[in-house]
Design an enzyme around this catalytic site. Structure first.
Site, short mmCIF file in Angstrom:
data_model
loop_
_atom_site.label_atom_id
_atom_site.label_comp_id
_atom_site.label_asym_id
_atom_site.label_seq_id
_atom_site.Cartn_x
_atom_site.Cartn_y
_atom_site.Cartn_z
N GLU A 30 -6.06 6.95 -1.48
CA GLU A 30 -5.94 5.80 -0.58
C GLU A 30 -6.54 4.54 -1.20
O GLU A 30 -6.03 3.43 -0.98
CB GLU A 30 -6.60 6.10 0.76
CG GLU A 30 -5.90 7.18 1.56
CD GLU A 30 -4.48 6.81 1.97
OE1 GLU A 30 -4.19 5.61 2.13
OE2 GLU A 30 -3.66 7.73 2.11
N ASP B 191 -4.67 1.11 -1.73
CA ASP B 191 -5.21 -0.16 -1.22
C ASP B 191 -5.25 -1.20 -2.33
O ASP B 191 -4.88 -2.37 -2.13
CB ASP B 191 -6.62 0.04 -0.67
CG ASP B 191 -6.64 0.46 0.80
OD1 ASP B 191 -5.58 0.45 1.45
OD2 ASP B 191 -7.73 0.80 1.29
N HIS C 249 1.55 4.23 -2.95
CA HIS C 249 1.36 5.68 -2.85
C HIS C 249 2.35 6.44 -3.74
O HIS C 249 2.09 7.58 -4.13
CB HIS C 249 1.51 6.15 -1.41
CG HIS C 249 0.22 6.11 -0.64
ND1 HIS C 249 -0.94 6.69 -1.11
CD2 HIS C 249 -0.09 5.56 0.55
CE1 HIS C 249 -1.91 6.50 -0.22
NE2 HIS C 249 -1.42 5.81 0.79
N HIS D 202 0.85 -1.20 0.00
CA HIS D 202 0.00 0.00 0.00
C HIS D 202 0.88 1.24 0.00
O HIS D 202 0.67 2.18 -0.78
CB HIS D 202 -0.90 -0.02 1.24
CG HIS D 202 -1.63 1.26 1.53
ND1 HIS D 202 -2.98 1.41 1.31
CD2 HIS D 202 -1.20 2.45 2.03
CE1 HIS D 202 -3.34 2.65 1.66
NE2 HIS D 202 -2.27 3.28 2.11
N GLU D 203 1.89 1.27 0.88
CA GLU D 203 2.75 2.44 0.96
C GLU D 203 3.58 2.60 -0.31
O GLU D 203 3.77 3.72 -0.80
CB GLU D 203 3.66 2.38 2.20
CG GLU D 203 2.92 2.35 3.53
CD GLU D 203 1.92 3.48 3.73
OE1 GLU D 203 1.97 4.49 3.00
OE2 GLU D 203 1.05 3.34 4.60
#
Length: 651
Positions: free
Chosen positions: A559, A563, A503, A499-500
């Site tokens: 987000e 995800d 980003h 997830h990070e």
């Protein structure tokens, strides 16, 4: 300047095992996994929510409070000078009798300074002191990395925060304001009477504060607008910004604070400064003065007596639906650990995480980055030129795990004066931190700093640093444990890691290059296609009914993209392991989002949070993955079924 957090304080998940309702797996994954838990879960009176993130927070709180009881009792020796100062400060926060005796006296000199202001000339004369002391002003200043040149700092000039959580609350048809403003009014009026104002004077001061707040509201961004943070980058010559108002000499104030006069300022909210001349008028001066005074009293309430703390938290509790304030002891712990966050984080990380776990988790992150790189290489919609740039960005990604190697030097400057009050010591620390903040000007950006302490249950990506950070506190069950299967770990911490990483390639992060600079590295065709895919993600979430309101797809798109990328990448990693168990993978993904919250808190998050509700994060994303359908035999007509054409696949 901006960091993108995994959970942003949203609680979910739990390490406790509850039976899965097999009959629901193809109808509602979240309910199948968490329904039994939800039936018996109760929200503690001093919480707005309960569930796994919050369970981990509570466990850390319990552990550290017990350790620090030993510290205060002399059974635990401070490991370093910073910890010795923390011990002194914690002693002050816990000296409840001393705080009662001191009362509001330490705040009075600051209020007298505000009271003495008669006009904008007086405010202008006090302006530099106000910035140095952290007293609220109608123009906020900060020194943060320049989004287009992140090795150097830039001056950001911005609008202050509103009373209500978001600009949208000020619309005439928004019922929340009618409920919340009276609570704010009652709280602020009560606090002012507690510092010595008459009922009538207090009522007038609060009314004028609300008037100025209402004047600001039309000219600032909503949470949805602010979520597109690339649009924060609006550089203007400082002289042009200063010329927007003749009420305050902004150039002189900036020069005094920074020891230099920047050529330019960056305005995240330029429309506010288009209106500033109409806001800062002689006729409005009484409103501005009252606004400064009321905000100053509110800001101090947590460091004074117990009554001040209880009253000062009323509005925040109403916003979140929290039934009662934290206990005095917990509040003292959070106040002390808040000021010494990296010192407490260093203690927690070294004692409860350690170097071996650091190395193990780093290996896992590198594996996830490798999976991500392979997926980029195999991507079928990016051109070769953009794909190569994406891989370069991924290879340049900085990974921080557990806790920093050394404590931030700022904390060595925090020296507690035990002859002074808690308020005075906290104020001194604020001034030291502000001096260091403004002191960044003219120096290169320090990329070693962490934005979160190691005892924080969260993780983040910083586009300006092109780095991902995993504090020690999130690296435990249900996210990660050597006792869990690899698939379970990939469904938890693996999805967080990816997830990070995602980003870096969400609708915001994708506009920053491998050095963290705002710089378009996409071909026009690729960028246009990416925007179409982002629009599909907006559409997938937009308008879903939740907690009596609807999800805002635009607010949550970055987000949701992260995800989706995180989950699909973690799934691929899970499938590469010898002991692959996709059922365990998907069940732990739903498990980590376990959350029960007050309606007020859920509605607040829907209005301001860039994350979708926890239940929807669990349920919606898996519908985009073909493996979910085969794992649980999901068929057309089932609640978890989404037509192949409607499944959103980006990364």
């Amino acid at each position: 300047m901006h960091t993108t957090h995994f959970a942003a304080g949203q609680p979910g998940g739990s390490a406790t095992t509850f039976p899965v309702d097999e009959s629901l797996l193809n109808q509602d994954l979240y309910d199948a996994v968490n329904g039994k838990w939800a039936e018996q879960a109760t929200i503690p009176a001093d919480h707005a929510s309960t569930g796994g993130f919050m369970d981990l927070v509570d466990n850390i709180e319990h552990t550290l409070m017990a350790d620090f009881d030993d510290l205060l009792a002399g059974k635990l020796t401070p490991a370093n000078p910073e910890m010795a100062e923390f011990k002194k400060f914690y002693t002050l926060t816990r000296d409840f009798a001393g705080r009662e005796q001191t009362g509001a006296a330490p705040l009075k000199p600051y209020l007298a300074k505000i009271e003495a202001l008669q006009n904008f000339a007086d405010l202008n004369a006090a302006l530099v002191d106000f910035y140095r002391e952290g007293i609220p002003t109608p123009i906020t200043l900060s020194v943060d990395p320049d989004m287009k040149d992140t090795s150097n700092y830039a001056l950001y000039v911005d609008a202050p925060n509103l009373i209500l959580p978001d600009k949208t609350y000020y619309a005439k048809d928004n019922p929340a304001a009618k409920q919340l403003l009276p609570i704010y009014t009652q709280m602020a009026t009560k606090l002012l009477t507690m510092v010595g104002y008459s009922e009538d004077d207090a009522a007038k001061l609060v009314d004028q504060t609300k008037q100025f707040d209402a004047l600001i509201a039309p000219h600032v961004k909503s949470s949805e607008e602010a979520a597109d943070y690339v649009k924060d980058y609006n550089p203007f010559p400082l002289a042009d910004v200063a010329a927007k108002t003749d009420a305050l000499d902004l150039t002189s104030a900036v020069t005094a604070l920074l020891g230099a006069t920047p050529d330019q300022a960056i305005l995240p909210q330029p429309t506010y400064f288009d209106a500033i001349g109409d806001l800062l008028t002689p006729a409005n001066f009484p409103l501005v003065k009252s606004w400064i005074l009321v905000k100053t009293v509110l800001g101090a309430s947590g460091t004074l007596t117990e009554d001040f703390r209880q009253v000062g938290g009323t509005y925040g509790r109403a916003l979140s639906g929290q039934k009662q304030a934290r206990s005095q002891e917990k509040a003292a712990y959070y106040l002390a650990s808040g000021y010494f966050s990296q010192v407490v984080g260093d203690y927690y990380g070294r004692k409860y995480f350690g170097e071996a776990a650091k190395a193990d988790v780093r290996k896992m992150v590198l594996k996830m980055a490798g999976v991500y790189q392979n997926r980029l290489a195999a991507n079928d919609w990016l051109s070769e030129a953009t794909r190569k740039k994406a891989v370069v960005k991924l290879q340049k990604l900085t990974i921080k795990v557990g806790y920093p190697d050394k404590i931030d030097p700022l904390y060595a400057k925090f020296k507690v004066d035990t002859t002074k009050s808690l308020f005075d010591n906290a104020q001194a620390f604020d001034e030291i931190a502000l001096a260091e903040h403004f002191g960044h000007w003219g120096h290169p950006v320090d990329r070693e700093k962490w934005d979160m302490s190691a005892n924080t249950v969260n993780a983040y990506y910083s586009p300006s640093n092109n780095e991902i950070v995993f504090p020690a506190a999130i690296l435990q069950k249900p996210f990660y444990s050597l006792e869990q299967s690899s698939s379970t770990n990939y469904g938890g911490i693996g999805a967080v890691m990816a997830h990070e990483i995602s980003h870096a390639f969400d609708n915001n992060g994708a506009q920053f290059d491998e050095f963290g600079n705002l710089n378009n590295w996409w071909t026009d065709a690729d960028l246009a296609h990416f925007k179409d895919l982002s629009q599909a993600m907006i559409k997938e979430f937009d308008g879903i009914d939740f907690a009596g309101q609807k999800v805002n797809g635009k607010l949550t798109v970055s987000e949701n993209i992260a995800d989706a990328g995180g989950l699909s990448c973690a799934l691929e990693a899970a499938k590469s392991a010898a002991d692959v168990d996709l059922r365990a993978f998907f069940i732990n993904w739903a498990n980590v989002w376990r959350m029960k919250a007050t309606t007020e808190y859920m509605q607040l998050l829907l209005s301001i949070d860039v994350h979708a509700p926890a239940k929807l994060r669990a349920d919606v994303q898996v519908k985009n993955l073909d493996d979910f359908y085969t794992t649980f035999n999901v068929q057309p007509g089932d609640g978890m079924y989404l037509k192949p054409a409607d499944r959103v696949k980006i990364w």
